[in-house]
Design an enzyme around this catalytic site. Structure first.
Site, PDB file in Angstrom:
ATOM      1  CE1 TYR A  56       7.591  -3.575 -11.410  1.00 29.91           C
ATOM      2  CE2 TYR A  56       6.518  -3.701  -9.266  1.00 29.91           C
ATOM      3  CZ  TYR A  56       6.439  -3.680 -10.639  1.00 29.91           C
ATOM      4  OH  TYR A  56       5.216  -3.762 -11.259  1.00 29.91           O
ATOM      5  CB  CYS A 113      -0.884   0.062   1.261  1.00 25.22           C
ATOM      6  SG  CYS A 113      -1.786  -1.430   1.611  1.00 25.22           S
ATOM      7  CG  ASN A 153       3.384   0.298   2.912  1.00 28.22           C
ATOM      8  OD1 ASN A 153       3.119  -0.745   2.330  1.00 28.22           O
ATOM      9  ND2 ASN A 153       4.488   0.986   2.663  1.00 28.22           N
ATOM     10  N   GLY A 154       2.412  -2.504   4.740  1.00 26.60           N
ATOM     11  CA  GLY A 154       3.229  -3.592   5.267  1.00 26.60           C
ATOM     12  C   GLY A 154       2.383  -4.825   5.500  1.00 26.60           C
ATOM     13  N   GLY A 209      -0.418   0.695  -4.775  1.00 21.70           N
ATOM     14  CA  GLY A 209      -1.656  -0.059  -4.567  1.00 21.70           C
ATOM     15  C   GLY A 209      -2.764   0.499  -5.419  1.00 21.70           C
TER      16      GLY A 209
END
Length: 478
Positions: A261, A23, A124-125, A50
């Protein structure tokens, strides 16, 4: 018209999804500013992290209002929606699901209301002890099936403590990767796990503060970069300014794949620009895997920086051999069987006059299952390429990630069961070269002990209980 997301493969071939990050998160405390629009633009800058759902929570000081839906940021929000989201602080989220299905109930920010007030949270994670944490909650409290919902409920469950004290007590017991932004009616909070696996930064506005997953989101809202949020640090932001509280000792293990990336090329991580790192990786790749060729071309867009570095180091001219259709994104209509047989051509098409009769070096960022690269090699040969040499700016991805990247399982990863020579034969390439793990690590300028490299070497910095991890772990338990 919706623009594409710049990725390849996952929207055209479900069997070859590109690596997906958990995210993007964004938070702002700025009285007098239009915080919902600042959050919208911050999420827009983080859309690459995301694309399944997006949401914003705001407060004007007395109540929290959350608006979220499935889809891209520009699909979920418009002027009329943003006009109803007024306040002096806000948090936002764009999601790719790594725990829990991709459904509205699992979209973020999550919201928990108690007698003491509201709490909204975005994450996020990926946590690795979610079932253990969920068992602490009364039956029926959890409405969604995400680790984020569990965290939110635990923080809001005991309102005898302040949010700050509750977070400082809970977070040392949470295992895994988490960069969090959360809020009550008056205050913005941010926290990062002790390993700092996922990125998070603090920025300054003229009349407030911003926290975000990447520095690119600070740039888009005109915030100046202050510093990274430290691993194991909890920030509290209100009218008194920014207060820092350490809830755990820092044991930095930043994700190496962010450099490959996940992060935007215009983002800075640990003081070094991601673009500069990727170009340097390309230079090292040319030294490690030289080849006689006529032209270096990237797989757009993710292979471009490394292809530039490869061309610079090798002296082989750089060119554009593949054209990307920018308007094919995740929402592209499902192709018919006839069109599906054309495969990657929906997204890429070769410039025949550029590549015909040429020996090509094709640079890409990673290989997951290999379907996309296989299709590209075939397409280039059909367009007249004499030789196709594939060069990859990451080592072979041979291990799954449990900290917030939705890789395939080890059995599905082509490097999990095949040697480099076998992968090369599978792609139909004349040669194949991956950057070494040491070469990639050195390009970041960070020491290996400060990086999580588990997807490349299988050494997980936080021990994994395989029975209690997985995207649908809470749904399975239920």
């Amino acid at each position: 018209m919706l623009k594409g997301d710049g990725r390849l493969g996952h929207d055209l071939d479900p069997r070859d999804r590109a690596p997906q990050d958990a995210c993007g998160v964004f938070g702002v405390w700025a009285p007098g500013e239009d915080v919902s629009k600042l959050t919208y633009y911050g999420l827009y800058a983080l859309q690459h992290r995301g694309q399944e759902s997006a949401g914003i929570a705001v407060s004007e000081g007395s109540r929290i209002l959350v608006y979220k839906d499935m889809g891209l940021v520009a699909q979920v929000f418009d002027e009329s929606v943003l006009g109803t989201l007024r306040g002096h602080l806000a948090i936002g989220h764009c999601r790719y699901s790594t725990t829990g299905s991709s459904v509205w109930e699992n979209a973020q920010p999550t919201l928990s209301s108690t007698d003491g007030g509201g709490l909204a949270l975005a994450h996020n994670g990926n946590l690795i002890n979610t079932p253990e944490l969920a068992m602490r909650l009364p039956t029926g409290v959890i409405r969604a099936t995400t680790d984020t919902e569990v965290l939110t409920s635990l923080l809001a469950h005991d309102r005898t403590k302040s949010i700050e004290d509750a977070a400082a007590e809970l977070l040392p017991q949470v295992k895994g990767a988490y960069s969090l932004v959360f809020m009550d009616e008056k205050t913005l909070y941010a926290a990062r796990d002790p390993q700092g696996i996922r990125p998070m930064v603090l920025g300054r506005l003229e009349r407030g503060w911003v926290v975000a997953s990447e520095t690119a989101a600070l740039d888009i809202v005109g915030a100046s970069f202050v510093r990274e949020v430290e691993p194991g640090e909890l920030l509290t932001i209100d009218e008194q300014g920014v207060r820092s509280r350490r809830f755990a000792l820092a044991e930095p293990k930043g994700c190496l794949f962010e450099y490959v990336y996940l992060a935007r090329p215009d983002t800075t991580i640990a003081g070094r620009g991601v673009q500069a790192t990727r170009v340097e990786v390309g230079r090292r790749l040319a030294r490690e895997h030289p080849v006689e060729a006529d032209l270096v071309i990237p797989t757009p867009e993710s292979g471009t920086p490394a292809a530039i570095g490869y061309a610079e180091e090798s002296g082989i001219p750089y060119g554009q051999g593949l054209v990307k259709n920018s308007y094919v994104g995740r929402t592209f209509i499902q192709p018919s069987q006839t069109i599906r047989q054309l495969g990657i051509r929906l997204k890429l098409n070769p410039l025949r006059e550029v590549i015909a009769g040429k020996r090509l070096v094709v640079v890409d960022d990673s290989i997951v299952r290999g379907n996309t690269q296989r299709a590209i090699v075939k397409m280039l040969r059909e367009a007249g390429a004499v030789e196709v040499h594939v060069r990859i700016s990451s080592p072979p991805v041979a291990w799954p990630c449990f900290y917030g990247i939705d890789f395939a399982t080890k059995a599905e990863l082509i490097a999990g069961s095949k040697s480099v020579e076998e992968i090369c034969a599978s792609l139909g390439a004349d040669s194949l070269g991956f950057i070494s793990l040491e070469g990639l690590t050195d390009a970041t300028t960070l020491p290996a002990e400060r990086l999580c490299r588990a997807c490349f070497d299988g050494k997980y910095p936080i021990p994994i209980d395989r029975d209690n991890v997985g995207k649908f772990v809470l749904e399975a338990k239920a």
